[in-house]
Structure formats: C-alpha cells, structure tokens
Design a protein around this motif. Structure first.
Motif, PDB file in Angstrom:
ATOM      1  N   GLY A   1       2.773  -6.561   2.835  1.00  0.00           N
ATOM      2  CA  GLY A   1       3.792  -5.748   3.480  1.00  0.00           C
ATOM      3  C   GLY A   1       5.137  -5.853   2.789  1.00  0.00           C
ATOM      4  O   GLY A   1       5.248  -6.330   1.653  1.00  0.00           O
ATOM      5  N   LEU A   2       6.181  -5.402   3.476  1.00  0.00           N
ATOM      6  CA  LEU A   2       7.535  -5.487   2.953  1.00  0.00           C
ATOM      7  C   LEU A   2       7.939  -6.941   2.753  1.00  0.00           C
ATOM      8  O   LEU A   2       7.520  -7.824   3.512  1.00  0.00           O
ATOM      9  N   TRP A   3       8.758  -7.169   1.720  1.00  0.00           N
ATOM     10  CA  TRP A   3       9.344  -8.478   1.414  1.00  0.00           C
ATOM     11  C   TRP A   3       8.360  -9.497   0.845  1.00  0.00           C
ATOM     12  O   TRP A   3       8.673 -10.674   0.743  1.00  0.00           O
ATOM     13  N   LEU A   4       7.170  -9.045   0.461  1.00  0.00           N
ATOM     14  CA  LEU A   4       6.186  -9.921  -0.177  1.00  0.00           C
ATOM     15  C   LEU A   4       5.568  -9.218  -1.378  1.00  0.00           C
ATOM     16  O   LEU A   4       5.764  -8.024  -1.580  1.00  0.00           O
ATOM     17  N   LEU A   5       4.780  -9.976  -2.154  1.00  0.00           N
ATOM     18  CA  LEU A   5       4.004  -9.453  -3.274  1.00  0.00           C
ATOM     19  C   LEU A   5       2.523  -9.775  -3.061  1.00  0.00           C
ATOM     20  O   LEU A   5       2.177 -10.567  -2.162  1.00  0.00           O
ATOM     21  N   PRO A   6       1.623  -9.215  -3.876  1.00  0.00           N
ATOM     22  CA  PRO A   6       0.197  -9.525  -3.724  1.00  0.00           C
ATOM     23  C   PRO A   6      -0.116 -11.016  -3.784  1.00  0.00           C
ATOM     24  O   PRO A   6      -1.061 -11.482  -3.143  1.00  0.00           O
ATOM     25  N   SER A   7       0.674 -11.787  -4.512  1.00  0.00           N
ATOM     26  CA  SER A   7       0.425 -13.227  -4.625  1.00  0.00           C
ATOM     27  C   SER A   7       0.540 -13.950  -3.292  1.00  0.00           C
ATOM     28  O   SER A   7       0.051 -15.086  -3.149  1.00  0.00           O
ATOM     29  N   SER A   8       1.159 -13.321  -2.306  1.00  0.00           N
ATOM     30  CA  SER A   8       1.251 -13.945  -0.985  1.00  0.00           C
ATOM     31  C   SER A   8      -0.127 -14.097  -0.337  1.00  0.00           C
ATOM     32  O   SER A   8      -0.277 -14.850   0.633  1.00  0.00           O
TER      33      SER A   8
ATOM     34  N   VAL B   1      10.979 -11.309  -1.558  1.00  0.00           N
ATOM     35  CA  VAL B   1      11.494 -10.363  -2.547  1.00  0.00           C
ATOM     36  C   VAL B   1      12.104  -9.185  -1.789  1.00  0.00           C
ATOM     37  O   VAL B   1      11.994  -9.089  -0.571  1.00  0.00           O
ATOM     38  N   ALA B   2      12.734  -8.290  -2.524  1.00  0.00           N
ATOM     39  CA  ALA B   2      13.322  -7.099  -1.906  1.00  0.00           C
ATOM     40  C   ALA B   2      12.230  -6.183  -1.362  1.00  0.00           C
ATOM     41  O   ALA B   2      11.044  -6.327  -1.689  1.00  0.00           O
TER      42      ALA B   2
END
Length: 293
Positions: free
Chosen positions: A36-43, A192-193
């Motif tokens: 979702g928002l404020w994350l990347l796939p690595s989460s 992240v943004a």
C-alpha cells in the motif's frame, strides 16, 4: 532494480518477470502480495518467505515506477506522485495474467483495496484484504481517519504531489499500538513517500461518481475473501473494515472478517506480523491449497 528496468513495451520489470517464471515453474499456487501507500514491495519479504516455506509461490509486484530500495525511494520521493489506483490495479492484473494458475491475492491498506479490485475482476483464487482502503459505498469516516489523513485530503495541493509522513504522523497513523523504539525502527526501515493522487481518490470515493476507488463486489467469480483489521488501527478503523465486509458479504462466495486484537496499521511489518500472516495463510490453505489435491 532501477525503475526504468522494464522489458520492451511491457510494464513488467526484470525482477517481476523472474518471480513470474519461478511461480510458473514451481507448479504451486502463486500468492501475489500488493503493498500500500508509504511502503515498497520489500515490506512483504517476511511474508513471502513464510508462504514459500508453506509451499506457495510468492510474488511481490511493484506499483508502477517503484524504486528498488527504500534508500533510492528517499532520494526521489516525487516518483510516487500522481500514481493512481487504476494504474496499480492494471499493473497487478498484468502480472497475474502471465501466471499459469489463478493466484491468492493479498494486500495491505491501499493494497487491500487493490486486492479487492483484482478479485472483483475475477482474477483471484482467494483474497485477503488487510486494513483495506476505502472504496465507493464504504461510508464511515471515523475521527482517527480525519486526524491521520485529513490534512492531505482537504488541501488540493497534495493531489498531484508525493506525501512523506513525519515520524509523529507515522506514529499516530501506523504505530500507535507500538512502543517508541519499534515505531522509530519501522519508520527508519520501511517508510517512503506515497501518492497523493491515490489517497485523494480514496478520500473522494463517495463524492466522485467516476472514482477509480471502486470494487465489483457482486462478481460471481470474485472467490473467497477474508478481511483482516487491526483493533487499534487509526488509519483503517474497524468501522471502515466492517463496512467493506458488509458490502462484500452480499457476494455468493465466502466472505469473512476478523479483528486482530491490540494491533495497529503496521500489523504486517511489526513484531507481531507472523500472527497476521499465519491467519492469512490458514485462509489460503482452506480455499486455495498450495498444491491441487
């Protein structure tokens, strides 16, 4: 992987292509994780490893133009600006259509909304939506949502920009159920943004009749759906998750909802992530086993 490492005219990156190839070669049920928002796939890395050990083939697709690392994302936050819900759903669908088997689709926050959009297109064998974002017809707007997201929703200047949360904003919206040390650790590791456009689309879902924040809840091919929500979530409180459930339960497929006690919006990445992941895995095993019997 750089954001420009795309093959030919396809929007699929080399990393995503390798995941698709591995999933198809495995012969096991794929699981597509949508951030979702404020994350990347690595989460999703911990989840992907857990599901892989359980016999599934995990994939963690990007949002269009996602940087490869948190460090890269922080050097160019405006790359997230103007990303729309349809762009994310269409890209996720593009990945799914290259799989040999219908996948389980799991998403968190805005990714939970996208997961339901994908299910509404009939592309999921089963779906788990965790703290899912608002779609048209989901009406509650609790005070905590206005406090966590309201400043970005009422000011139109944010619509076309990227949004970076301060630590205090992150602590309230994501880490309110955690101690200060863990909140800082998650903020430093994952944050992240995010796209102001996608946030605005959800915020105006019940005002704009042409909104992209729309889910086909009645598609008979939707498949089984589980909604998970953190009891203490300020960003997607129980009232929102339950309103989503009430709309989804009219579908002829199985629809379930579960509250995760004492958990906030960071429940997929905090110290208790495994409890949430195991709940999602148990649901997947019931309706889309890793290997066909």
């Amino acid at each position: 992987m750089s954001t420009t490492d795309r093959r030919g005219g396809s929007g699929i990156s080399q990393r995503e292509s390798l995941e698709i190839e591995a999933a198809n070669a495995s012969g096991t049920t794929p699981v597509v994780f949508v951030h979702g928002l404020w994350l990347l796939p690595s989460s999703w890395d911990n989840w992907a490893e857990l599901f892989k050990r359980a016999g599934y083939a995990p994939l963690t697709p990007d949002w269009p133009d996602d940087p490869a690392t948190v460090e890269q994302a922080r050097t160019d936050p405006e790359i997230f600006a103007k990303k729309t819900l349809k762009q994310v759903a269409d890209h996720t669908a593009e990945v799914i259509r290259k799989l040999d088997q219908k996948p389980v689709v799991m998403g968190h926050s805005t990714g939970g909304l996208v997961a339901q959009m994908i299910a509404g297109r009939g592309l999921a064998a089963a779906t788990v939506a965790i703290d899912p974002g608002v779609f048209r017809g989901v009406l509650p707007l609790p005070p905590s949502v206005l406090k966590s997201s309201g400043p970005f929703l009422v000011n139109p200047k944010w619509r076309g920009r990227s949004i970076t949360l301060s630590f205090d904003q992150f602590k309230y919206a994501w880490a309110n159920a955690l101690d200060e040390d863990e909140a800082h650790q998650l903020y430093d590791t994952y944050h992240v943004a995010a796209s102001g456009m996608a946030l605005a689309q959800m915020g105006s879902a019940n005002i704009n009749p042409r909104t992209e924040a729309r889910v086909d809840t009645m598609n008979p091919d939707r498949g089984p759906l589980l909604i998970l929500d953190g009891e203490k979530d300020h960003t997607v409180p129980w009232a929102i998750a339950n309103a989503s459930y009430k709309r989804q339960k009219r579908n002829q497929s199985v629809t379930e909802i579960k509250k995760m006690p004492n958990r906030g919006h960071a429940l997929t990445i905090d110290h208790g992530w495994q409890e949430v992941a195991q709940t999602a895995l148990d649901f997947a095993k019931r309706y889309a086993p890793a290997k066909a019997s």
